[in-house]
Design an enzyme around this catalytic site. Structure first.
Site, PDB file in Angstrom:
ATOM      1  N   LYS A  53       0.844  -1.204   0.000  1.00 17.50           N
ATOM      2  CA  LYS A  53       0.000   0.000   0.000  1.00 17.50           C
ATOM      3  C   LYS A  53       0.878   1.253   0.000  1.00 17.50           C
ATOM      4  O   LYS A  53       0.628   2.206  -0.730  1.00 17.50           O
ATOM      5  CB  LYS A  53      -0.922  -0.006   1.232  1.00 17.50           C
ATOM      6  CG  LYS A  53      -2.043  -1.040   1.134  1.00 17.50           C
ATOM      7  CD  LYS A  53      -2.825  -1.170   2.443  1.00 17.50           C
ATOM      8  CE  LYS A  53      -3.890  -2.247   2.319  1.00 17.50           C
ATOM      9  NZ  LYS A  53      -4.688  -2.452   3.547  1.00 17.50           N
ATOM     10  N   GLN A  97      -4.290  -0.783   9.766  1.00 14.98           N
ATOM     11  CA  GLN A  97      -4.287  -2.137   9.205  1.00 14.98           C
ATOM     12  C   GLN A  97      -4.860  -3.132  10.213  1.00 14.98           C
ATOM     13  O   GLN A  97      -4.494  -3.139  11.386  1.00 14.98           O
ATOM     14  CB  GLN A  97      -2.850  -2.528   8.807  1.00 14.98           C
ATOM     15  CG  GLN A  97      -2.734  -3.857   8.089  1.00 14.98           C
ATOM     16  CD  GLN A  97      -3.428  -3.893   6.723  1.00 14.98           C
ATOM     17  OE1 GLN A  97      -3.546  -2.891   6.034  1.00 14.98           O
ATOM     18  NE2 GLN A  97      -3.912  -5.059   6.341  1.00 14.98           N
ATOM     19  N   ASP A 120     -10.500   3.573   4.584  1.00 12.31           N
ATOM     20  CA  ASP A 120     -11.010   2.215   4.368  1.00 12.31           C
ATOM     21  C   ASP A 120     -12.529   2.167   4.191  1.00 12.31           C
ATOM     22  O   ASP A 120     -13.072   1.127   3.819  1.00 12.31           O
ATOM     23  CB  ASP A 120     -10.657   1.333   5.569  1.00 12.31           C
ATOM     24  CG  ASP A 120      -9.372   0.559   5.359  1.00 12.31           C
ATOM     25  OD1 ASP A 120      -9.218  -0.036   4.278  1.00 12.31           O
ATOM     26  OD2 ASP A 120      -8.541   0.546   6.280  1.00 12.31           O
TER      27      ASP A 120
HETATM   28  N1  GUN Z   1      -6.971  -6.265   6.669  1.00 15.78           N
HETATM   29  C1  GUN Z   1      -7.381  -7.025   5.618  1.00 15.78           C
HETATM   30  N2  GUN Z   1      -7.960  -6.274   4.672  1.00 15.78           N
HETATM   31  C2  GUN Z   1      -7.909  -4.988   5.107  1.00 15.78           C
HETATM   32  C3  GUN Z   1      -8.339  -3.752   4.547  1.00 15.78           C
HETATM   33  O1  GUN Z   1      -8.909  -3.668   3.443  1.00 15.78           O
HETATM   34  N3  GUN Z   1      -8.100  -2.651   5.314  1.00 15.78           N
HETATM   35  C4  GUN Z   1      -7.490  -2.726   6.528  1.00 15.78           C
HETATM   36  N4  GUN Z   1      -7.311  -1.585   7.210  1.00 15.78           N
HETATM   37  N5  GUN Z   1      -7.088  -3.855   7.073  1.00 15.78           N
HETATM   38  C5  GUN Z   1      -7.296  -4.986   6.358  1.00 15.78           C
END
Ligand code: GUN
Length: 294
Positions: A53, A97, A120
């Site tokens: 990311k 995350q 998100d």
């Molecule tokens: N953990 C697994 N998928 C995601 C996501 O799309 N966003 C976040 N913040 N954590 C995750």
């Protein structure tokens, strides 16, 4: 032959468009979008995602504000950091995350992110807006993985209206928002989960299958109606034996080789949904920036 939907290529297109847009925004405002990336602890998969990311964000011109915190970080400390990021002018998006360590209440932390900075789309206000909005208004912060799936579906150019869709999995991150997005496209949506009876029969009736359960190759070839479209969200690491050697392999929630004999289009794993999730995170961060600077 089933079409293989290349999330990798569609995500690259989206990132190219965002890069151009961010450069134009920089010329206009003198600023670039900022994304705070918060990771607590060292879950291996999270480290891989966070790295990917961060790299993609920097490539399109987003400023990344990195907060990698130790596993022992308390809930109060994390809430304080999120609170500070909420007040920081150069931060337009905040990503915490998941999963967080067990001693931290995840929902409390997600709720503490300012809804305008919710990269998100997990904050209850944004979840509510997604559920209420009758169409996908360009200002909405929508969960990245399901929105990426929708972009891939729409890219096929088929009319989604009236189609039977099954979403397998009911998580807040994928299953539930995916169902909302498909409903907005006027699909008839069934959400199937671990307690669903006759999942195979429901699946056989589906024109669109979105699998997001995290169980390797759970969806079998004979569950797929001829001509169905399959979006495989699963990323499962399995070990296989090749010529006496044990090897790691990534597989989806769908048995790709068998299912692709019946489907009209299918996403591969890897190279399908994964890159789209990241591209949509960058999109959300850019939307949050534009919402603030309009
Ligand atoms: N953990 C697994 N998928 C995601 C996501 O799309 N966003 C976040 N913040 N954590 C995750």
């Amino acid at each position: 032959m089933s079409k293989i939907i290349s999330g990798k290529e569609i995500a690259q297109d989206l990132r190219n468009k965002l890069k151009k847009e961010i450069s134009e925004l920089k010329n206009k405002t003198g600023k670039v979008p900022g994304l705070a990336v918060v990771q607590v602890g060292n879950v291996a998969a999270s480290s891989v995602y966070v790295k990917a990311k961060t790299k993609s964000a920097i490539e399109v011109g987003i400023e990344v504000i990195d907060h990698h915190l130790p596993e022992e970080t308390t809930e109060a400390e994390l809430l304080k950091i999120v609170g500070n990021l909420n007040n920081q002018n150069n931060v337009n998006g905040i990503l915490v995350q998941l999963p967080l360590p067990k001693h931290i209440n995840e929902q409390l932390v997600l709720d503490s992110i300012h809804p305008d900075k919710d990269a998100d789309g997990f904050h209850p206000l944004n979840v509510g807006k997604l559920s209420i909005a009758s169409h996908n208004d360009e200002n909405l912060l929508i969960p990245c993985t399901p929105y990426g799936c929708l972009i891939m579906l729409k890219g096929l150019g088929v009319n989604l209206s009236g189609k039977n869709a099954i979403v397998i999995g009911r998580s807040n991150i994928v299953g539930k928002p995916m169902a909302q997005l498909l409903l907005k496209e006027s699909c008839t949506v069934t959400i199937a989960h671990s307690r669903t009876k006759n999942i195979e029969e429901i699946c056989k009736n589906a024109d669109i299958v979105v699998a997001a359960v995290g169980r390797p190759k759970m969806v079998k070839g004979d569950w797929i109606k001829k001509g169905a479209i399959i979006i495989d969200v699963g990323i499962n690491r399995i070990t296989i034996e090749v010529e006496g050697e044990i090897k790691n392999k990534l597989v989806g929630d769908v048995d790709f080789d068998e299912a692709s004999k019946n489907s009209s289009a299918i996403t591969p794993v890897p190279g399908g949904v994964g890159p789209m999730t990241i591209a949509c995170l960058l999109r959300n961060t850019t939307i949050a920036f534009k919402n603030k600077n309009r």
